[in-house]
Design an enzyme around this catalytic site. Sequence first.
Site, mmCIF file in Angstrom:
data_model
loop_
_atom_site.group_PDB
_atom_site.id
_atom_site.type_symbol
_atom_site.label_atom_id
_atom_site.label_comp_id
_atom_site.label_asym_id
_atom_site.label_seq_id
_atom_site.Cartn_x
_atom_site.Cartn_y
_atom_site.Cartn_z
ATOM 1 N N ARG A 28 0.821 -1.218 0.000
ATOM 2 C CA ARG A 28 0.000 0.000 0.000
ATOM 3 C C ARG A 28 0.854 1.267 0.000
ATOM 4 O O ARG A 28 0.490 2.268 0.615
ATOM 5 C CB ARG A 28 -0.976 0.028 1.182
ATOM 6 C CG ARG A 28 -2.085 -1.006 1.077
ATOM 7 C CD ARG A 28 -3.291 -0.613 1.938
ATOM 8 N NE ARG A 28 -3.962 -1.810 2.410
ATOM 9 C CZ ARG A 28 -4.128 -2.129 3.694
ATOM 10 N NH1 ARG A 28 -3.720 -1.320 4.649
ATOM 11 N NH2 ARG A 28 -4.738 -3.232 4.017
ATOM 12 N N ARG A 32 -3.847 6.346 0.666
ATOM 13 C CA ARG A 32 -4.509 7.522 1.230
ATOM 14 C C ARG A 32 -3.629 8.346 2.167
ATOM 15 O O ARG A 32 -3.984 9.460 2.512
ATOM 16 C CB ARG A 32 -5.781 7.092 1.959
ATOM 17 C CG ARG A 32 -6.901 6.683 1.028
ATOM 18 C CD ARG A 32 -8.098 6.161 1.796
ATOM 19 N NE ARG A 32 -7.827 4.854 2.381
ATOM 20 C CZ ARG A 32 -8.657 4.220 3.214
ATOM 21 N NH1 ARG A 32 -9.797 4.796 3.579
ATOM 22 N NH2 ARG A 32 -8.359 3.031 3.685
ATOM 23 N N ARG A 41 -7.844 10.876 -6.200
ATOM 24 C CA ARG A 41 -9.083 10.132 -5.947
ATOM 25 C C ARG A 41 -10.280 11.082 -5.970
ATOM 26 O O ARG A 41 -11.347 10.745 -6.515
ATOM 27 C CB ARG A 41 -9.004 9.419 -4.602
ATOM 28 C CG ARG A 41 -10.139 8.429 -4.371
ATOM 29 C CD ARG A 41 -10.044 7.817 -2.976
ATOM 30 N NE ARG A 41 -10.992 6.741 -2.775
ATOM 31 C CZ ARG A 41 -12.287 6.888 -2.536
ATOM 32 N NH1 ARG A 41 -12.810 8.110 -2.514
ATOM 33 N NH2 ARG A 41 -13.075 5.847 -2.360
ATOM 34 N N ASP A 78 -6.844 -3.500 -7.503
ATOM 35 C CA ASP A 78 -7.513 -4.094 -6.353
ATOM 36 C C ASP A 78 -7.553 -5.599 -6.550
ATOM 37 O O ASP A 78 -7.654 -6.064 -7.689
ATOM 38 C CB ASP A 78 -8.939 -3.539 -6.229
ATOM 39 C CG ASP A 78 -9.562 -3.904 -4.892
ATOM 40 O OD1 ASP A 78 -10.184 -4.977 -4.804
ATOM 41 O OD2 ASP A 78 -9.404 -3.133 -3.929
ATOM 42 N N TYR A 155 -14.220 -13.234 -0.119
ATOM 43 C CA TYR A 155 -15.048 -12.095 -0.531
ATOM 44 C C TYR A 155 -16.233 -12.549 -1.385
ATOM 45 O O TYR A 155 -17.338 -12.013 -1.280
ATOM 46 C CB TYR A 155 -14.208 -11.086 -1.310
ATOM 47 C CG TYR A 155 -13.285 -10.256 -0.456
ATOM 48 C CD1 TYR A 155 -13.770 -9.166 0.261
ATOM 49 C CD2 TYR A 155 -11.932 -10.556 -0.367
ATOM 50 C CE1 TYR A 155 -12.919 -8.385 1.052
ATOM 51 C CE2 TYR A 155 -11.072 -9.785 0.417
ATOM 52 C CZ TYR A 155 -11.573 -8.703 1.123
ATOM 53 O OH TYR A 155 -10.723 -7.951 1.901
#
Length: 357
Positions: A28, A32, A41, A78, A155
């Site tokens: 990562r 963010r 974003r 992703d 998921y």
Amino acid sequence: MSEILANDRLLRALRRQPVDRTPVWLMRQAGRYLPEYRATRAAAGSFLAMAKTPELACEVTLQPLRRFPLDAAILFSDILTVPDAMGLGLYFAEGEGPKFERPVRDEADVARLAVPDMETELRYVMDAVRVIRRELAGAVPLIGFSGSPWTLACYMVEGGGSDNYAKIKAMAFNRPELLHKLLGVVTDAVIAYLAAQRAAGAQALQVFDTWGGVLSPTLYRQFSLPYLQRIARELQRGEGEDRTPLILFGKGNAPYLEALAATGTDAVGVDWLVDLGEAARRTGGQVALQGNLDPATLYASPEVIAREAARVLDSYAEGNGGSREGHVFNLGHGMSPDMDPEHVLALVEAVHAHSAR
């Protein structure tokens, strides 16, 4: 012939060849915690719009490399792109993370699944790889990635994230043959996905088995490990200097290091719950190791970060017979949005300074 890289430390370390200092990249690293990421974003309107627009995916991939002397770029994407392309309807609920409109719960759901076409349904990922490779211009290698079959299945069956994995564990106990069928088609898709990223220009590949650690040893050896073994065995990666290294990373994978090292992978990524020296001793030089600083260390002062980085580097060398070769420095899992970019810089500089040969 592969492109000549200005900085090939990562690839050399993954091949357990000598390097001038231990390479470092961070899970990562595009994210963010960077104000420029947040601005991109906001302009894109959503996470998915960024991931599905190759030029934006490229921009976000390159942002951390402009700030920090990292030794690799990792594709901005992703892990859920594959099940999304299988028709499950991926969306992101505000404050809740990823969700699927059509989770996989029964025979009919599994029967509908097929390996997506990588240059149609997932073309945006391959285009992003091609654009990033062009823009990197040989500065550092580009890492492509996929979720592991077990993690993707979590998921797909749960319909999103989960606290207790009740639905997929119930399937494992009550309908093991159905879960194996699901994992089989997902594994086919993961192998095709990684092969397509390699063909598009990815120079190393990582599989994220993020939820492998929620399984008991019995279930791990039934529903996660065999599918990681299949990927390592069946994914065509080339030969010699043109071989594309494969890294198998799992959160909570410390009990299985020997089994993972025996899969045929080139490297094993390790979380922070095992001493890296112990991991090196247990794998005995069969594979390169990647890791394994606790990500929370980045909340510490720069002096403490440097000390902890040195501890991880020295621990690896001690367990590896005094040699620092065959180690890629990383966090034991991904970075968090509230981390300080200055602390990231302190970490990267400390790794390079302490590991200089």
